[in-house]
Design a protein around this motif. Sequence first.
Motif, PDB file in Angstrom:
ATOM      1  N   PRO A 139     -72.574 105.393  -4.921  1.00  0.00           N
ATOM      2  CA  PRO A 139     -73.382 107.037  -4.965  1.00  0.00           C
ATOM      3  C   PRO A 139     -73.843 106.719  -6.423  1.00  0.00           C
ATOM      4  N   TRP A 140     -73.350 105.556  -7.001  1.00  0.00           N
ATOM      5  CA  TRP A 140     -75.005 106.049  -7.909  1.00  0.00           C
ATOM      6  C   TRP A 140     -75.812 105.243  -8.427  1.00  0.00           C
ATOM      7  N   VAL A 141     -76.179 104.724  -6.718  1.00  0.00           N
ATOM      8  CA  VAL A 141     -77.749 103.760  -6.117  1.00  0.00           C
ATOM      9  C   VAL A 141     -77.975 105.019  -5.847  1.00  0.00           C
ATOM     10  N   GLY A 142     -77.557 105.661  -4.908  1.00  0.00           N
ATOM     11  CA  GLY A 142     -78.578 107.090  -4.064  1.00  0.00           C
ATOM     12  C   GLY A 142     -79.095 107.448  -4.136  1.00  0.00           C
ATOM     13  N   LEU A 143     -77.436 108.497  -4.791  1.00  0.00           N
ATOM     14  CA  LEU A 143     -77.827 110.305  -5.073  1.00  0.00           C
ATOM     15  C   LEU A 143     -78.773 109.520  -6.414  1.00  0.00           C
TER      16      LEU A 143
ATOM     17  N   ALA B 192     -82.738 111.932  -5.561  1.00  0.00           N
ATOM     18  CA  ALA B 192     -82.697 113.162  -6.588  1.00  0.00           C
ATOM     19  C   ALA B 192     -84.486 113.071  -7.429  1.00  0.00           C
ATOM     20  N   ALA B 193     -84.409 111.055  -7.596  1.00  0.00           N
ATOM     21  CA  ALA B 193     -86.104 111.398  -8.681  1.00  0.00           C
ATOM     22  C   ALA B 193     -86.586 111.501  -6.881  1.00  0.00           C
ATOM     23  N   THR B 194     -86.620 110.550  -5.281  1.00  0.00           N
ATOM     24  CA  THR B 194     -87.833 110.941  -4.773  1.00  0.00           C
ATOM     25  C   THR B 194     -87.614 112.010  -4.041  1.00  0.00           C
ATOM     26  N   LEU B 195     -86.854 113.376  -4.468  1.00  0.00           N
ATOM     27  CA  LEU B 195     -87.292 115.430  -4.019  1.00  0.00           C
ATOM     28  C   LEU B 195     -87.512 115.518  -5.073  1.00  0.00           C
ATOM     29  N   LEU B 196     -87.586 114.966  -6.490  1.00  0.00           N
ATOM     30  CA  LEU B 196     -88.587 115.126  -7.973  1.00  0.00           C
ATOM     31  C   LEU B 196     -89.722 114.912  -7.385  1.00  0.00           C
TER      32      LEU B 196
ATOM     33  N   LEU C 288     -92.882 122.549  -9.634  1.00  0.00           N
ATOM     34  CA  LEU C 288     -92.088 123.326  -8.259  1.00  0.00           C
ATOM     35  C   LEU C 288     -90.963 123.715  -8.360  1.00  0.00           C
ATOM     36  N   VAL C 289     -90.233 122.160  -9.078  1.00  0.00           N
ATOM     37  CA  VAL C 289     -88.649 121.878  -8.745  1.00  0.00           C
ATOM     38  C   VAL C 289     -88.573 123.355 -10.931  1.00  0.00           C
ATOM     39  N   TYR C 290     -89.399 123.052 -11.181  1.00  0.00           N
ATOM     40  CA  TYR C 290     -89.152 123.889 -12.472  1.00  0.00           C
ATOM     41  C   TYR C 290     -88.866 125.645 -12.003  1.00  0.00           C
ATOM     42  N   PHE C 291     -89.871 125.952 -11.579  1.00  0.00           N
ATOM     43  CA  PHE C 291     -90.208 127.582 -11.383  1.00  0.00           C
ATOM     44  C   PHE C 291     -88.960 127.671 -10.239  1.00  0.00           C
TER      45      PHE C 291
ATOM     46  N   GLY D 146     -84.623 107.876   2.741  1.00  0.00           N
ATOM     47  CA  GLY D 146     -85.798 107.483   3.023  1.00  0.00           C
ATOM     48  C   GLY D 146     -86.817 108.294   2.601  1.00  0.00           C
ATOM     49  N   LEU D 147     -88.361 107.896   1.746  1.00  0.00           N
ATOM     50  CA  LEU D 147     -89.379 109.039   1.021  1.00  0.00           C
ATOM     51  C   LEU D 147     -89.887 109.504   2.715  1.00  0.00           C
TER      52      LEU D 147
END
Length: 505
Positions: free
Chosen positions: A239-243, A247-251, A258-261, A296-297
Amino acid sequence: MIANVGSNPIQKRFLLVFLITLFFKLFIAATIPITGDEALFVVWGRDLAWGYYDHPPMIAWVLALVMEVSSSLYAVRMPAVLSNHLIALGLIYLIQRFGGDSERAYLAGMIYVLLPISVLNVLVTNDTTLMVFLFVSLFCFLLSLLRDSKSANSSFYRYGLASLAGVFVGMAFLSKYLAVIVLVPYVVISVKEGRWKELVALLASAFPFALINFLWNMNSCWQNFQFNFVNRLEDKVMPWVGLPTYAATLLYLLTPWLVYFLWKNRKAIAGYFPLAAMAFIPILLFALLSLRQLIGLHWIPILIPALMLLLGLTASQLQLTKSIRWNAYFTAPHAILILVLILAPMSTWQGLKIYDKFSLLKYSDAVSQVAVSDMPQGATLMTKGYSTSAIFAYYLDQAVPVFGVGSKFGRHDDLNTDFQALDGKAIRIFDNSPINLNDFSPYFADVKLGSFTYLGVQYWVVDGSGFQYERYRIGVLQKIADRFYQIPDFLPAGQCHFLKHYGLR
């Protein structure tokens, strides 16, 4: 409305951005060599079936239609090239239908087409049909929520649109199993708003597509199930790798601003429950999946249209304008890098580790022709990996099977290649890495190692005569059966041609 594009400055800016990014995609689509996945899907499209090992068949069906017009790589890539731009037009329409003003709708459309995932999306894969059909399903579902209940035809429109939403989610399911991720928000929204009949219509119209896939799998060794839920899940992550990776890929794909707004406008977003459910429930489901599996990306782009709807409805015009400018700055280096990679002379990459593989990808048409030019009469060309086999099959317009166990990917020629029929015959095996004859000699009466050079890159071939099928069945096909055909006992018994034909366990 979309038909009036160009009637005010913001619409003119949208049209300019729309055309510039589209022409850029058209250019790189005509320049980038075909990839292994693309070639595999084209090969599927030439041999239509109700299913294929890795995935359901929708991408093959779509490409078969495209290839009725033209089988050129440029034509084959058109669904991917056009997909994001068509979705942008749909987003503009939906934002206005949900009460957003025209200017903010067009600004949101600009933001979407300027995202790197939009500008660089030219490679056609099953993710293309997944993304398009899921958006069309979302489009129909959301419109079904907006019909005036006092209208004489409101029931017809609601049920009709809900049924269309089900049809398109079914088509998305026949693209990739990830389509089921939208069913949860569909159910949540329908239950909350008491739209039980619409939900039944949606699920009923999606059911035939699921049934097609179920029946094919039951009579095809449960291959889609094996690939997606057994073989593909062997590489589990903690979990500490996948999550954090998810999150980084989504960001990265959505961009930090856009995440901030979206976060800044969260109170306004709460007023759009159906859209918020469509946007955030899939994100949470992916987050749960990321605890055991790397996301996956190429999976995440299906999450973005619903988020863009929320952004277009809740962000201020200033926030949207800033996002357009920052997106342009962020995407430009990506576009420049792609142009450098495809336009720089090959000599630029000589001396680097990637040169040999890059050269094979760029000149695979010519290399495939050389590989068969002096092949023994009646011999069958094979390679050691699905990607090279698919690319060679695309250019040679013939089947190019994989010799050996191979990987969990691209195994559809398990269904199409009859090694028993090749007993005693000649086979040529191509590879772009040095070959050890000891890996092949047990399966032939005689083997010879050869090589050739194309534009300074060396390639190897093994010419095997007198193929020993029975040895190959025990030494290779049994390993394939043990690794990729462990059908769980809880699945309904059906046909498995691969195991039955070769007499394996």
